[in-house]
Motif scaffolding. Structure first.
Motif, PDB file in Angstrom:
ATOM      1  N   THR A   1      39.831  94.512  15.041  1.00  0.00           N
ATOM      2  CA  THR A   1      38.779  95.266  15.726  1.00  0.00           C
ATOM      3  C   THR A   1      39.098  96.755  15.702  1.00  0.00           C
ATOM      4  O   THR A   1      38.220  97.594  15.456  1.00  0.00           O
ATOM      5  CB  THR A   1      38.643  94.787  17.189  1.00  0.00           C
ATOM      6  OG1 THR A   1      38.351  93.390  17.184  1.00  0.00           O
ATOM      7  CG2 THR A   1      37.534  95.532  17.910  1.00  0.00           C
TER       8      THR A   1
ATOM      9  N   GLY B   1      43.490  92.173  18.834  1.00  0.00           N
ATOM     10  CA  GLY B   1      42.587  93.301  18.633  1.00  0.00           C
ATOM     11  C   GLY B   1      42.927  94.160  17.431  1.00  0.00           C
ATOM     12  O   GLY B   1      42.371  95.243  17.255  1.00  0.00           O
TER      13      GLY B   1
ATOM     14  N   GLY C   1      44.267  94.395  23.022  1.00  0.00           N
ATOM     15  CA  GLY C   1      43.460  95.577  22.759  1.00  0.00           C
ATOM     16  C   GLY C   1      44.120  96.894  23.089  1.00  0.00           C
ATOM     17  O   GLY C   1      43.465  97.938  23.088  1.00  0.00           O
TER      18      GLY C   1
END
Length: 223
Positions: free
Chosen positions: A30, A27, A199
């Motif tokens: 992102t 992640g 994440g």
């Protein structure tokens, strides 16, 4: 300033030099793409100097934050025209040379027959992958952005050239620089490492501090 429940809580100070590391798919990219509004937060908020990112015009935001991806964007035109794409006003020849010196590409451009006036097609076949990456790093330095995000943007460089470029970027006192680091040698050169897993931010600190913890970062380095 990222805030999103227990998942992400991160404050980046002006002129910080930060590395974000983690396994592939953790992640990292992102997270930083939220900074340039490629994605909007599904929950929580992202603020710049207290202003919510969703209230900031995308064009204005991207003049302050420059995201440099792994795959360089080159268009048909001269090297100089490529360097000046999105540049701040009143750029001088001296500014162009300095940016190219920081990106360790100046001497290679000057060895070309037409130097900065050398024409390229959109594939820029006259340049190697690493040279294209350094060209886009120089372009980012000529932009008005105060925050530069390099998302594996030195992956095509040999380790010696990469070290020189990263060391040059680390010396810039008036830029906030975020490295998405594919090589942990980059992370070791920064004073602040953020470790992302699934994440979430799982660790944060200097290389020495994180190595002492024998946690996620330690395992990344040792493996």
């Amino acid at each position: 300033n990222f805030k999103s429940g227990k998942d992400i809580n991160l404050k980046i100070e002006p002129n910080d030099k930060l590395a974000i590391v983690g396994m592939s798919g953790s992640g990292k990219s992102t997270m930083v793409k939220l900074l340039v509004d490629f994605f909007s937060p599904s929950k929580g908020k992202l603020t710049f100097n207290g202003f919510n990112s969703t209230k900031v015009d995308k064009h204005v935001l991207r003049s302050y934050v420059n995201y440099v991806p792994q795959t360089p964007y080159i268009f048909s035109g001269t090297i100089k025209e490529n360097l000046l794409l999105g540049s701040r006003p009143d750029i001088t020849e001296k500014d162009i040379l300095k940016a190219c010196q920081i990106a360790e590409i100046e001497s290679e451009i000057e060895q070309l027959p037409l130097q900065f006036e050398t024409k390229m097609d959109e594939n820029a076949k006259i340049l190697s992958g690493g040279q294209k990456q350094r060209l886009t790093i120089a372009r980012a330095l000529l932009s008005p952005a105060k925050i530069l995000i390099f998302d594996e943007a030195t992956s095509g460089l040999d380790t010696i050239t990469e070290k020189k470029v990263v060391d040059n970027l680390m010396k810039l006192k008036d830029k906030t620089i975020i490295f998405i680091a594919h090589r942990l040698a980059i992370a070791q050169r920064t004073n602040n490492i953020v470790v992302v897993d699934h994440g979430q931010i799982v660790e944060q600190g200097s290389h020495e501090k994180l190595m002492q913890k024998h946690g996620f970062y330690y395992n990344l380095v040792e493996n």
